[in-house]
Design a protein around this motif. Sequence first.
Motif, PDB file in Angstrom:
ATOM      1  N   ARG A 159       6.520  70.327 153.409  1.00 21.49           N
ATOM      2  CA  ARG A 159       7.435  71.423 153.063  1.00 21.49           C
ATOM      3  C   ARG A 159       7.111  71.916 151.655  1.00 21.49           C
ATOM      4  O   ARG A 159       7.081  71.134 150.715  1.00 21.49           O
ATOM      5  N   PRO A 160       6.925  73.225 151.503  1.00 18.98           N
ATOM      6  CA  PRO A 160       6.595  73.746 150.166  1.00 18.98           C
ATOM      7  C   PRO A 160       7.764  73.644 149.192  1.00 18.98           C
ATOM      8  O   PRO A 160       7.552  73.689 147.983  1.00 18.98           O
ATOM      9  N   PHE A 161       9.008  73.498 149.693  1.00 19.35           N
ATOM     10  CA  PHE A 161      10.169  73.440 148.804  1.00 19.35           C
ATOM     11  C   PHE A 161      11.020  72.213 149.132  1.00 19.35           C
ATOM     12  O   PHE A 161      12.237  72.289 149.139  1.00 19.35           O
ATOM     13  N   SER A 162      10.386  71.076 149.415  1.00 19.25           N
ATOM     14  CA  SER A 162      11.139  69.877 149.745  1.00 19.25           C
ATOM     15  C   SER A 162      11.829  69.332 148.501  1.00 19.25           C
ATOM     16  O   SER A 162      11.504  69.684 147.356  1.00 19.25           O
ATOM     17  N   ILE A 163      12.793  68.427 148.734  1.00 20.29           N
ATOM     18  CA  ILE A 163      13.507  67.818 147.604  1.00 20.29           C
ATOM     19  C   ILE A 163      12.555  66.981 146.766  1.00 20.29           C
ATOM     20  O   ILE A 163      12.655  66.950 145.526  1.00 20.29           O
ATOM     21  N   LYS A 164      11.615  66.294 147.408  1.00 17.91           N
ATOM     22  CA  LYS A 164      10.622  65.524 146.647  1.00 17.91           C
ATOM     23  C   LYS A 164       9.833  66.423 145.706  1.00 17.91           C
ATOM     24  O   LYS A 164       9.573  66.077 144.551  1.00 17.91           O
ATOM     25  N   THR A 165       9.450  67.593 146.228  1.00 17.45           N
ATOM     26  CA  THR A 165       8.689  68.536 145.404  1.00 17.45           C
ATOM     27  C   THR A 165       9.515  69.010 144.209  1.00 17.45           C
ATOM     28  O   THR A 165       9.015  69.109 143.082  1.00 17.45           O
ATOM     29  N   LYS A 166      10.792  69.301 144.454  1.00 18.73           N
ATOM     30  CA  LYS A 166      11.660  69.772 143.374  1.00 18.73           C
ATOM     31  C   LYS A 166      11.866  68.694 142.310  1.00 18.73           C
ATOM     32  O   LYS A 166      11.832  68.985 141.108  1.00 18.73           O
ATOM     33  N   LEU A 167      12.091  67.463 142.737  1.00 18.79           N
ATOM     34  CA  LEU A 167      12.283  66.384 141.759  1.00 18.79           C
ATOM     35  C   LEU A 167      10.998  66.109 140.989  1.00 18.79           C
ATOM     36  O   LEU A 167      11.028  65.850 139.768  1.00 18.79           O
TER      37      LEU A 167
END
Length: 371
Positions: A22-30
């Motif tokens: 996912r380009p905007f996953s929660i992992k990416t955001k954190l």
Amino acid sequence: MSDGGRPAARRSPGEDPWGGVRPFSIKTKLGALVVIAVLITTGLSIVAVHTKTELRFITVFSMIATLLITQFVAHSLTMPLDEMNAVARSISQGDYTRRVGEGRRDELGDLAETINVMADELEAQDRQRKELVANVSHELRTPIAGLRAVLENIVDGVTEADPETMRTALKQTERLGRLVETLLDLSRLDNGVVPLKMRRFEVWPYLSGVLKEANMVASARAGIASGSGSHTRTDVHLHLDVSPPELTAHADPERIHQVVANLIDNAVKHSPPHGRVTVKARRGPQPESLELEILDEGPGIPRSEWHRVFERFNRGAVTRPHGPGSDGGTGLGLAIARWAVDLHRGRIGVAESERGCRIIVTLPGLTSASS
């Protein structure tokens, strides 16, 4: 909060349209939050070295910038959770109309979609449960009213408890038992797994019995103010037209009884005083197929309502039925008729008529219904 409308095409819960990334996953955001915090601290440290700013000021500025960014990210994560919590609380209290706003492309978006799918299914099940109760109540009133009338006449001394009268009571009791069994199958309506007991039968004696029973029940109801939503008209003449007289058909007689009885009931309720309801039966194009036509002399159905007359609880555009002893009904009779015809893979619909309402039922006989 969304208005509860369903998207045009909804993917299955858990299905990942991004192929697992996912380009905007929660992992990416954190991860981005940590990288930005490090970059801010590093950048301010470089500025401090070149401008000889004290380290304590750089530390304070780094903490403030990091806290602001963290607060922004945390708000974007907790706000949909609060919305989901409110929707879940409403669902637990029996309100299935609220939905979670969709549009996010992360794990929370998937969770919101799953909650909405769950709410859709719960709402559909609750609606089917209510419709099942209404359908069963609607269908059970006919034999109960007839049986009650027979027993009341015996108790009041109007008729004797002779074998003929008791056979009438037994017939209504048997039909009541069959209805209890068959109407419970409506709970499986949407699954299409209700079994049909198909057999060959002669159309003239069969339909003649249905019409006689309709007249008998109408006469019985005339003395019972039950408010059942069924007609108590005794002034309408029922006419049967079967051609050829030896016509036979292949179908489930009990289900077809539901179709014809409900269509007659609807036609009689909307007939003018001393009107006429005609039931025609003709041979269909396939072996053992059957075409039924029910025609009344009432106000008819506006063409704009043709596509809605078989919907559940739809009582049509006619605000008041004609003649004494008629009421608006429950709006279930035609829906039940369509359900029984659909089980046979047949067709039912409103047709053109110079006067009144004309409904045509086509049963496929041995071709489609038996396959």
